[in-house]
Design a protein around this motif. Sequence first.
Motif, mmCIF file in Angstrom:
data_model
loop_
_atom_site.group_PDB
_atom_site.id
_atom_site.type_symbol
_atom_site.label_atom_id
_atom_site.label_comp_id
_atom_site.label_asym_id
_atom_site.label_seq_id
_atom_site.Cartn_x
_atom_site.Cartn_y
_atom_site.Cartn_z
ATOM 1 N N ILE A 1 0.835 -1.202 0.000
ATOM 2 C CA ILE A 1 0.000 0.000 0.000
ATOM 3 C C ILE A 1 0.867 1.248 0.000
ATOM 4 O O ILE A 1 0.602 2.215 -0.735
ATOM 5 C CB ILE A 1 -0.951 -0.016 1.223
ATOM 6 C CG1 ILE A 1 -2.016 -1.105 1.049
ATOM 7 C CG2 ILE A 1 -1.608 1.353 1.419
ATOM 8 C CD1 ILE A 1 -2.811 -1.383 2.302
ATOM 9 N N ARG A 2 1.919 1.230 0.796
ATOM 10 C CA ARG A 2 2.821 2.378 0.847
ATOM 11 C C ARG A 2 3.491 2.610 -0.514
ATOM 12 O O ARG A 2 3.571 3.747 -0.995
ATOM 13 C CB ARG A 2 3.877 2.139 1.928
ATOM 14 C CG ARG A 2 4.812 3.322 2.157
ATOM 15 C CD ARG A 2 5.725 3.103 3.339
ATOM 16 N NE ARG A 2 6.602 1.960 3.141
ATOM 17 C CZ ARG A 2 6.522 0.826 3.837
ATOM 18 N NH1 ARG A 2 5.580 0.688 4.763
ATOM 19 N NH2 ARG A 2 7.363 -0.170 3.602
ATOM 20 N N ALA B 1 3.390 5.917 -5.622
ATOM 21 C CA ALA B 1 3.372 5.979 -7.084
ATOM 22 C C ALA B 1 2.109 6.630 -7.625
ATOM 23 O O ALA B 1 1.892 6.668 -8.840
ATOM 24 C CB ALA B 1 3.508 4.572 -7.657
ATOM 25 N N GLY B 2 1.261 7.118 -6.714
ATOM 26 C CA GLY B 2 0.045 7.807 -7.138
ATOM 27 C C GLY B 2 -1.141 6.905 -7.390
ATOM 28 O O GLY B 2 -2.166 7.340 -7.939
ATOM 29 N N ASN C 1 -5.035 -3.779 -12.950
ATOM 30 C CA ASN C 1 -4.121 -2.664 -12.751
ATOM 31 C C ASN C 1 -2.671 -3.150 -12.796
ATOM 32 O O ASN C 1 -2.256 -3.999 -11.993
ATOM 33 C CB ASN C 1 -4.406 -1.981 -11.411
ATOM 34 C CG ASN C 1 -3.548 -0.763 -11.184
ATOM 35 O OD1 ASN C 1 -2.398 -0.864 -10.805
ATOM 36 N ND2 ASN C 1 -4.121 0.420 -11.415
ATOM 37 N N ILE C 2 -1.907 -2.633 -13.723
ATOM 38 C CA ILE C 2 -0.545 -3.129 -13.960
ATOM 39 C C ILE C 2 0.380 -2.821 -12.792
ATOM 40 O O ILE C 2 1.176 -3.661 -12.354
ATOM 41 C CB ILE C 2 0.026 -2.527 -15.264
ATOM 42 C CG1 ILE C 2 -0.791 -3.036 -16.453
ATOM 43 C CG2 ILE C 2 1.495 -2.893 -15.431
ATOM 44 C CD1 ILE C 2 -0.424 -2.405 -17.771
ATOM 45 N N GLU C 3 0.279 -1.582 -12.242
ATOM 46 C CA GLU C 3 1.165 -1.208 -11.133
ATOM 47 C C GLU C 3 0.921 -2.101 -9.917
ATOM 48 O O GLU C 3 1.877 -2.556 -9.269
ATOM 49 C CB GLU C 3 0.951 0.255 -10.749
ATOM 50 C CG GLU C 3 1.446 1.250 -11.782
ATOM 51 C CD GLU C 3 0.354 1.598 -12.803
ATOM 52 O OE1 GLU C 3 -0.663 0.864 -12.867
ATOM 53 O OE2 GLU C 3 0.541 2.590 -13.535
ATOM 54 N N ALA C 4 -0.350 -2.356 -9.629
ATOM 55 C CA ALA C 4 -0.675 -3.191 -8.472
ATOM 56 C C ALA C 4 -0.207 -4.628 -8.696
ATOM 57 O O ALA C 4 0.361 -5.264 -7.797
ATOM 58 C CB ALA C 4 -2.172 -3.157 -8.202
ATOM 59 N N ALA C 5 -0.441 -5.154 -9.897
ATOM 60 C CA ALA C 5 -0.019 -6.524 -10.193
ATOM 61 C C ALA C 5 1.500 -6.665 -10.084
ATOM 62 O O ALA C 5 2.006 -7.664 -9.551
ATOM 63 C CB ALA C 5 -0.494 -6.922 -11.583
ATOM 64 N N HIS C 6 2.226 -5.649 -10.566
ATOM 65 C CA HIS C 6 3.685 -5.701 -10.491
ATOM 66 C C HIS C 6 4.153 -5.651 -9.038
ATOM 67 O O HIS C 6 5.071 -6.397 -8.639
ATOM 68 C CB HIS C 6 4.284 -4.538 -11.268
ATOM 69 C CG HIS C 6 5.771 -4.446 -11.154
ATOM 70 N ND1 HIS C 6 6.629 -5.280 -11.842
ATOM 71 C CD2 HIS C 6 6.569 -3.630 -10.398
ATOM 72 C CE1 HIS C 6 7.875 -4.989 -11.519
ATOM 73 N NE2 HIS C 6 7.869 -3.993 -10.647
#
Length: 395
Positions: A270-271, A276-277, A294-299
């Motif tokens: 989460i942090r 990363a917005g 969501n790509i950022e979350a999956a990564h």
Amino acid sequence: MSAIPTRETGLGPGELLQLLRDGQPRTRAELARITGMARSTVSLRVDALLASGLLAPSGEAASTGGRPPARFAFNPQARVVVGADIGATHANVALTDLRGRVLSEAAERLDVTDGPVPVLDRVIATIGRLLGAAGRGVRDLAGIGIGLPGPVEHSSGRPRRPPIMPGWDGFDVPGHVRRHWDVPVLVDNDVNIMALGEHVTAHADLDHVLFVKVATGIGAGIISGRQLLRGAVGAAGDLGHVAAPNAAGVRCACGNTGCLEAVASGRAIIRQLSAAGVPVATNSDVVALVNGGNIEAAHAVRQAGRTIGEVLAMCVSMLNPELVVIGGSLAGAGESLIAGVREVVYGRSLPLATGHLQIVPATTGFQAGVIGAATMVVQDVLAAERVERGLLSSG
């Protein structure tokens, strides 16, 4: 009951009960043949267990002439057990039978930082409601099992310096609960009871299982030889505070730096995403983003899985489990987390240890904790010596 037969004349009644806990109905003659004891001795033990309610008649066997012999089987409805899984913001409480089968359950929203008395009193009130709704009283209650979200000295049931539980350190949890319900009260950390619950529900045929909870924190429960390993003081499986690779200088909630939990837990993800917005506030938000593509979350979740895998690879080489189970709220992110763990564990652990190793998501869900807490009690109160002490005290 004038006398309870003892081991001096063969298996005690408590040991005989262990044979019958598989649920298979048997006659006195069958039990005499299995145990090698005299028919009269078996009858004394069976009569004592029937009087306690732990055995019940279960039909008749085929007759070879004359009156058909009666069969007897373990009676899991003889008593009820409470399993309570207390988390940072919730408490799940369930009433089970002596097999750990959930009969009824309730969920409460609470804040563990309110302190032990308010939180435990909420749980105690919930136990009363469940017993009342089931038409059961304290005489029917075999015991209460409680899981807490922090380190617990299992022998005393007292939390020991739990990072997210202010006011709980050293508190006599069993003593407080027994002031309301005078029955055995056993306490353990939440990951241990989840490991027990997942094992007995989904993997009871396996001897060696490593359960890993990935949620706000990270922890592990170790099943070896079908027994839960707690270690010398109950600290076994404290995976979240093992030093993680590439985590030097990152401060953890425990006060140390470089812990696995500081870089791969739900709190850490989460942090990272927030920085990363990406709008995220809870583990459920993270799971929803991953499952929504969501790509950022999956990564971020997959990288957390890789980091967890770095530590688990050492555990797999040392403990040689048959199965690693990934549970906790972030397990809902599915393959993003599991794939990261598998990638590193299969690549880093010894081939002999991973040749038949499976790494799978948990299947028991939120019931793992309450089933495990109840199982902890059942294993204690139905142990042979405990059963025999109970028969003696009521004789």
